[in-house]
Design an enzyme around this catalytic site. Structure first.
Site, PDB file in Angstrom:
ATOM      1  CG  ASP A 341      -6.102  -4.010  -7.603  1.00 23.16           C
ATOM      2  OD1 ASP A 341      -5.441  -4.063  -8.440  1.00 23.16           O
ATOM      3  OD2 ASP A 341      -5.744  -4.348  -6.433  1.00 23.16           O
ATOM      4  CB  SER A 366     -13.877  -1.430  -6.747  1.00 20.02           C
ATOM      5  OG  SER A 366     -13.425  -2.735  -6.537  1.00 20.02           O
ATOM      6  NE  ARG A 367      -8.668   1.039 -12.425  1.00 18.32           N
ATOM      7  CZ  ARG A 367      -7.897   1.478 -11.686  1.00 18.32           C
ATOM      8  NH1 ARG A 367      -6.725   0.830 -11.118  1.00 18.32           N
ATOM      9  NH2 ARG A 367      -7.861   2.616 -11.668  1.00 18.32           N
ATOM     10  CB  VAL A 368     -10.378  -7.098  -8.898  1.00 20.85           C
ATOM     11  CG1 VAL A 368      -9.198  -6.861  -9.776  1.00 20.85           C
ATOM     12  CG2 VAL A 368      -9.806  -6.302  -7.597  1.00 20.85           C
TER      13      VAL A 368
END
Ligand code: ATP
Ligand code: MG
Length: 509
Positions: A341, A366-368
């Site tokens: 992620d 950081s995608r989430v």
């Protein structure tokens, strides 16, 4: 002279004996080693053996079924220098490979089979888990909404990690990859997060050093180290991360939060490649077997946050990947980037120039995690990445000319200050409140007038002065998640007083 009649009867006797043996042996439960080399045994018999099943050889040696062919099995042996030889018998155990799990493992160093390798005696456990198990389904996964504090300013501010996230740490050799993982483990002290560190293909001395550091920072009591070192055979190195995640899963399904570090998956891929070549599976790109993507995706899918029906726990995974000359577009790095992620990219030039941790904010993401960032941190760090990007652009631009206008100079000074406050030594993790204060004063431009080499000293003075006179500010940030206007004023005033003191001091000097 030899009598041919005798010879015939002799061969008949042998044939009869073989037939008798053949009748007695049930080939579904007992097999025979046809050949053995490089830790791989080819077995005749064991017709009903399962994929992943443990096979017992003489003298307490075990192996794992990895190839099932029409009339033979390929079994990886989990021990080096065994005296298994052609003709030896082996048996099914009817069990897939499993590891002991539970609180008895905390503070211990084990091999991927769950055997202690720290000389501290037997491990007490009541349960085992299979090393391969299905990842929770999408339906049972929850949104990531709680931060996992690494204690490292550059990460918590710009690339925040949430509990249940998979964040890749990627970079060349010796760029501080392990250091980030270890600092994150150390920072989980008193935070109710259990840690599992899985070493794959590392030197024994590095692991010994790492364990002693964790002990020194009182982190071993909530940590398990699973280690398959460089000198161990490929099957054990291959197994290590699956054992480690099984150990972590036990706690996740009990509703606890777990952090797992895989150090590193490049070496894991190499071990798997070796194993597959020995098993005579056909090689694909870069000689890796065709299922190398599946190898890592089924591992990393097991890290997530599960919903209440499954206990509500989480596994946050920090896989590490080593690149060659910063090439993140190589086969294994791109595979793992696409499974995780987000990634923390460590730049060797930054590292060499003293910017440590060497996080490249351009290539890291950081995608989430931002959904899980604390409100106060979001407030102070919102435009940090933008300011750094601006700075880099101006820096490149300023190389062409010597006459810079004031606005450009200001951006350059401010950027240098931001980079300076993001420098952080190893083993010096900071609580959220201290990070927020450091970034707040830098973002407001209050440090721009201070020479870079003095900045860390000033930050230290600021922190200790606030701790003595207005300690409630730390409580407001850490516990209540807010930085009120009043607190902002106090911080500014305290800093100004420190700056005045420094000026006075340097004049009197
Ligand atoms: P390898 O590729 O060998 O596994 P690595 O990328 O894991 O290396 P580390 O072993 O973590 O790198 O760090 C390399 C060296 O840099 C170590 O000596 C470590 O002490 C030092 N180092 C790492 N981070 C920092 C830091 N923030 N400040 C100062 N020194 C650091
Ligand atoms: Mg390392």
């Amino acid at each position: 002279m030899f009598d041919t009649k005798n010879l015939n009867s002799l061969s008949q006797i042998i044939k009869d004996e073989i037939d008798k043996v053949g009748n007695k042996i049930d080939t579904s439960a007992v097999g025979q080693v046809v050949s053995v080399s490089d830790g791989i045994a080819t077995i005749y018999g064991l017709d009903e053996a399962m994929y992943g099943e443990m096979i017992a050889f003489p003298n307490d040696v075990y192996g794992m079924v990895l190839n099932i062919e029409e009339d033979s099995l390929g079994v990886a042996i989990f021990k080096s220098n065994t005296d298994i030889k052609e003709g030896d018998f082996c048996q099914r155990t009817r069990q897939v490979v499993s590891v002991p799990v539970g609180d008895g493992l905390l503070g211990r160093v084990i091999n991927p089979l769950g055997e202690p390798i720290d000389g501290q005696g037997k491990i007490i456990f009541t349960e085992r888990r299979p090393v391969e198990s299905k990842a929770p389904s999408i339906i049972n996964r929850e949104k990531i909404n709680e931060p996992l504090q690494t204690g490292i300013k550059a990460i918590d501010a710009m690339i925040p990690i949430g509990k249940g996230q998979r964040e890749l740490i990627i970079g060349d050799r010796q760029t501080g990859k392990t250091a980030i993982a270890i600092d994150t483990i150390i920072n989980q002290k008193d935070k109710n997060v259990i840690c599992v560190y899985c070493g794959i293909g590392q030197k024994n001395s590095s692991i010994a050093q790492l364990v002693s550091r964790l002990k020194e920072y009182d982190a071993m009591k909530y940590t398990v180290v699973v280690n398959a070192n460089a000198s161990q055979e490929a099957p054990l190195q291959y197994l290590a991360p699956y054992s480690a995640v099984s150990i972590a899963e036990y706690w996740m399904y009990q509703g606890k939060d777990v952090l797992i570090v895989y150090d590193d998956l490049s070496k894991h891929a190499v071990a798997y490649r070796t194993l597959c070549l020995l098993l005579r599976r056909s090689p694909g790109r870069e000689a890796y077997p065709g299922d190398i993507f599946y190898l890592h995706s089924r591992l990393l899918e097991r890290a997530c946050k599960v919903d209440k029906s499954l206990g509500g726990g989480s596994i946050t995974a920090l896989p590490i990947v080593e690149t060659q000359a910063g090439d993140i577009s190589a086969y294994i790095p791109t595979n793992i980037i696409s499974i995780t992620d987000g990634q923390l990219f460590l730049n060797s030039d930054l590292f060499a120039n003293g910017q440590r941790p060497a996080i490249d904010s351009n290539l890291s993401v950081s995608r989430v995690g931002s959904a899980a960032q604390k409100k106060t941190m979001k407030f102070v760090a919102s435009n940090l990445r933008m300011a750094l990007a601006n700075y880099r652009e101006m820096l490149d631009f300023s190389r062409f000319g010597s006459d810079l206008d004031k606005a450009t100079k200001d951006i350059l000074t401010h950027g240098a200050v931001l980079l300076e406050i993001l420098k952080q030594e190893q083993y010096k993790t900071l609580p959220l409140s201290k990070q927020v204060i450091d970034i707040f004063v830098a973002k407001e431009g209050l440090l721009d007038s201070i020479p870079p080499e003095k900045i860390h000293e000033v930050l230290k003075l600021l922190s200790s002065s606030l701790a003595t006179h207005t300690p409630e500010i730390f409580v407001h940030i850490d516990r209540d998640d807010e930085l009120s206007l009043k607190d902002q004023e106090i911080i500014k005033r305290t800093l100004n007083n420190i700056k005045l003191d420094i000026e006075k001091y340097s004049i009197s000097e």
